[in-house]
Design a protein around this motif. Structure first.
Motif, PDB file in Angstrom:
ATOM      1  N   GLN A   1       0.829  -1.197   0.000  1.00  0.00           N
ATOM      2  CA  GLN A   1       0.000   0.000   0.000  1.00  0.00           C
ATOM      3  C   GLN A   1       0.872   1.259   0.000  1.00  0.00           C
ATOM      4  OE1 GLN A   1      -3.329  -0.091  -0.237  1.00  0.00           O
ATOM      5  NE2 GLN A   1      -3.245  -2.324  -0.267  1.00  0.00           N
ATOM      6  N   LEU A   2       0.359   2.311  -0.595  1.00  0.00           N
ATOM      7  CA  LEU A   2       1.035   3.598  -0.556  1.00  0.00           C
ATOM      8  C   LEU A   2       0.948   4.212   0.835  1.00  0.00           C
ATOM      9  CD1 LEU A   2      -0.202   5.302  -3.816  1.00  0.00           C
ATOM     10  CD2 LEU A   2       2.153   4.772  -3.270  1.00  0.00           C
ATOM     11  N   THR A   3       2.012   4.915   1.210  1.00  0.00           N
ATOM     12  CA  THR A   3       1.964   5.667   2.456  1.00  0.00           C
ATOM     13  C   THR A   3       0.967   6.810   2.325  1.00  0.00           C
ATOM     14  OG1 THR A   3       4.276   5.122   2.863  1.00  0.00           O
ATOM     15  CG2 THR A   3       3.348   6.930   4.132  1.00  0.00           C
ATOM     16  N   HIS A   4       1.014   7.498   1.183  1.00  0.00           N
ATOM     17  CA  HIS A   4       0.057   8.566   0.885  1.00  0.00           C
ATOM     18  C   HIS A   4      -0.529   8.249  -0.491  1.00  0.00           C
ATOM     19  CE1 HIS A   4       1.529  10.851   4.288  1.00  0.00           C
ATOM     20  NE2 HIS A   4       2.749  10.726   3.834  1.00  0.00           N
ATOM     21  N   ARG A   5      -1.759   7.893  -0.540  1.00  0.00           N
ATOM     22  CA  ARG A   5      -2.377   7.456  -1.781  1.00  0.00           C
ATOM     23  C   ARG A   5      -2.662   8.654  -2.695  1.00  0.00           C
ATOM     24  NH1 ARG A   5      -5.443   3.062  -3.524  1.00  0.00           N
ATOM     25  NH2 ARG A   5      -7.031   3.544  -5.063  1.00  0.00           N
ATOM     26  N   PRO A   6      -1.986   8.744  -3.842  1.00  0.00           N
ATOM     27  CA  PRO A   6      -2.275   9.851  -4.746  1.00  0.00           C
ATOM     28  C   PRO A   6      -3.638   9.689  -5.391  1.00  0.00           C
ATOM     29  CG  PRO A   6      -0.591   8.384  -5.669  1.00  0.00           C
ATOM     30  CD  PRO A   6      -0.926   7.868  -4.318  1.00  0.00           C
ATOM     31  N   GLU A   7      -4.335  10.794  -5.581  1.00  0.00           N
ATOM     32  CA  GLU A   7      -5.694  10.716  -6.107  1.00  0.00           C
ATOM     33  C   GLU A   7      -5.846  11.391  -7.460  1.00  0.00           C
ATOM     34  OE1 GLU A   7      -8.196  12.291  -3.083  1.00  0.00           O
ATOM     35  OE2 GLU A   7      -7.925  10.598  -1.745  1.00  0.00           O
ATOM     36  N   THR A   8      -4.852  12.145  -7.894  1.00  0.00           N
ATOM     37  CA  THR A   8      -4.928  12.825  -9.175  1.00  0.00           C
ATOM     38  C   THR A   8      -3.603  12.670  -9.910  1.00  0.00           C
ATOM     39  OG1 THR A   8      -4.073  14.949  -8.405  1.00  0.00           O
ATOM     40  CG2 THR A   8      -6.450  14.566  -8.138  1.00  0.00           C
ATOM     41  N   VAL A   9      -3.634  12.926 -11.213  1.00  0.00           N
ATOM     42  CA  VAL A   9      -2.402  12.877 -11.993  1.00  0.00           C
ATOM     43  C   VAL A   9      -1.419  13.928 -11.489  1.00  0.00           C
ATOM     44  CG1 VAL A   9      -1.416  13.124 -14.307  1.00  0.00           C
ATOM     45  CG2 VAL A   9      -3.605  11.955 -14.018  1.00  0.00           C
ATOM     46  N   ASP A  10      -1.918  15.111 -11.104  1.00  0.00           N
ATOM     47  CA  ASP A  10      -1.039  16.162 -10.593  1.00  0.00           C
ATOM     48  C   ASP A  10      -0.309  15.712  -9.330  1.00  0.00           C
ATOM     49  OD1 ASP A  10      -1.678  17.887 -12.634  1.00  0.00           O
ATOM     50  OD2 ASP A  10      -3.204  18.991 -11.492  1.00  0.00           O
ATOM     51  N   THR A  11      -1.005  14.995  -8.467  1.00  0.00           N
ATOM     52  CA  THR A  11      -0.372  14.495  -7.253  1.00  0.00           C
ATOM     53  C   THR A  11       0.707  13.478  -7.579  1.00  0.00           C
ATOM     54  OG1 THR A  11      -2.487  14.767  -6.112  1.00  0.00           O
ATOM     55  CG2 THR A  11      -0.792  13.480  -4.987  1.00  0.00           C
ATOM     56  N   VAL A  12       0.414  12.604  -8.520  1.00  0.00           N
ATOM     57  CA  VAL A  12       1.393  11.614  -8.970  1.00  0.00           C
ATOM     58  C   VAL A  12       2.629  12.314  -9.521  1.00  0.00           C
ATOM     59  CG1 VAL A  12       1.832   9.928 -10.794  1.00  0.00           C
ATOM     60  CG2 VAL A  12      -0.227   9.723  -9.394  1.00  0.00           C
ATOM     61  N   LEU A  13       2.422  13.294 -10.395  1.00  0.00           N
ATOM     62  CA  LEU A  13       3.541  14.027 -10.979  1.00  0.00           C
ATOM     63  C   LEU A  13       4.370  14.715  -9.904  1.00  0.00           C
ATOM     64  CD1 LEU A  13       1.761  15.567 -14.094  1.00  0.00           C
ATOM     65  CD2 LEU A  13       3.598  13.873 -14.135  1.00  0.00           C
ATOM     66  N   ALA A  14       3.695  15.307  -8.929  1.00  0.00           N
ATOM     67  CA  ALA A  14       4.407  15.995  -7.855  1.00  0.00           C
ATOM     68  C   ALA A  14       5.284  15.025  -7.073  1.00  0.00           C
ATOM     69  CB  ALA A  14       3.411  16.685  -6.925  1.00  0.00           C
ATOM     70  N   ARG A  15       4.757  13.841  -6.774  1.00  0.00           N
ATOM     71  CA  ARG A  15       5.538  12.854  -6.033  1.00  0.00           C
ATOM     72  C   ARG A  15       6.745  12.395  -6.829  1.00  0.00           C
ATOM     73  NH1 ARG A  15       3.759   7.947  -2.903  1.00  0.00           N
ATOM     74  NH2 ARG A  15       5.901   8.305  -2.313  1.00  0.00           N
ATOM     75  N   MET A  16       6.585  12.193  -8.122  1.00  0.00           N
ATOM     76  CA  MET A  16       7.716  11.754  -8.934  1.00  0.00           C
ATOM     77  C   MET A  16       8.770  12.844  -9.048  1.00  0.00           C
ATOM     78  SD  MET A  16       6.317   9.225 -11.920  1.00  0.00           S
ATOM     79  CE  MET A  16       4.845  10.093 -12.434  1.00  0.00           C
ATOM     80  N   ARG A  17       8.336  14.107  -9.120  1.00  0.00           N
ATOM     81  CA  ARG A  17       9.305  15.212  -9.184  1.00  0.00           C
ATOM     82  C   ARG A  17      10.090  15.324  -7.885  1.00  0.00           C
ATOM     83  NH1 ARG A  17       4.566  18.502 -11.961  1.00  0.00           N
ATOM     84  NH2 ARG A  17       5.046  18.073 -14.156  1.00  0.00           N
ATOM     85  N   VAL A  18       9.415  15.169  -6.749  1.00  0.00           N
ATOM     86  CA  VAL A  18      10.104  15.207  -5.462  1.00  0.00           C
ATOM     87  C   VAL A  18      11.094  14.051  -5.366  1.00  0.00           C
ATOM     88  CG1 VAL A  18       9.805  14.922  -2.968  1.00  0.00           C
ATOM     89  CG2 VAL A  18       8.275  16.434  -4.250  1.00  0.00           C
ATOM     90  N   LEU A  19      10.664  12.875  -5.779  1.00  0.00           N
ATOM     91  CA  LEU A  19      11.545  11.708  -5.747  1.00  0.00           C
ATOM     92  C   LEU A  19      12.775  11.943  -6.604  1.00  0.00           C
ATOM     93  CD1 LEU A  19      11.913   8.789  -4.761  1.00  0.00           C
ATOM     94  CD2 LEU A  19      10.640   8.040  -6.790  1.00  0.00           C
TER      95      LEU A  19
END
Length: 231
Positions: free
Chosen positions: A6-24
């Motif tokens: 399971q995700l620690t913080h479940r992304p709910e939108t494409v923008d959230t996904v993109l933000a997480r990948m950019r931070v990573l």
């Protein structure tokens, strides 16, 4: 089983996904194998988002849902390792070899794509069907459009990350190793696996065994792709 991660913080939108990948991407060393794959996947996700905004998909809601469910599988593997847990078998080779000096950036990229397409995408299709209460056949057109985009990017990825023209010789071990894997074949196999998992959804034990075997097989292929090579 892969579904239990399971995700620690479940992304709910494409923008959230993109933000997480950019931070990573900003927190990892450039040569880290996960960072190499993350850059490739971020570029693909940004392109899908751009095409959705441009109205290039017939069903943008389905594409966005699939995009997020798909990314969740990768991000949950990252979260698992960060939390000291084992990721799915398909991702273990990349995390194990992510800093190996004998593995080239192209190998890291394709091993990540192998794990994500070969295993995660099939589960993401099932996740999306459940979320949208639809059949896999209703997603097939959007699946094919996204798949065509991935295939078109594969050649560019190979060109960008291939170490040099001297390695294009047929006898070169890197060329030989990576020539045995095809994203297009992996995508086609994934669609078959997704349909099988959907058909097995009322047989959880069988579906779980199928998923575990798929996970292991994709992990084995990833291990071969990450074979360390001499300079």
């Amino acid at each position: 089983m892969a579904q239990s991660v399971q995700l620690t913080h479940r992304p709910e939108t494409v923008d959230t996904v993109l933000a997480r990948m950019r931070v990573l991407g900003a927190t990892l060393p450039e040569q880290d194998g996960i960072a190499v794959f993350n850059r490739v996947y971020l570029a693909v996700t940004e392109e899908v988002d751009r095409l959705v905004d441009a109205g290039r998909f017939t069903d943008p809601r389905a594409v966005a849902t699939l995009d997020v469910r798909f990314a969740e599988r990768y991000l949950s593997a990252v979260d698992a390792v960060a939390g000291g847990r084992r990721p799915p078998a398909c991702w273990r080779p990349l995390f194990q070899f992510r800093r190996h000096p004998g593995v080239r950036p192209l190998q890291f990229a394709l091993a990540g794509i192998n794990a994500h397409i070969g295993h995660d995408l099939a589960l993401a299709v099932v996740d999306t069907c459940r979320a949208l209460e639809c059949e896999p056949t209703e997603l097939e057109d959007e699946f094919d459009r996204v798949g065509d985009l991935l295939v078109s990017l594969e050649e560019r990825i190979r060109e960008d990350l291939m170490p040099g023209p001297d390695l294009l010789q047929i006898a070169d071990p890197l060329t030989h190793l990576l020539g045995s894997w095809s994203l297009e074949r992996a995508r086609d196999a994934t669609w078959t696996a997704a349909r099988a998992l959907w058909a097995l959804r009322r047989l959880p034990d069988v579906a779980g065994e199928f998923t575990q075997r798929l996970d292991a097989a994709v992990g084995f292929a990833g291990r071969m792709l990450l074979t360390p090579l001499p300079d």
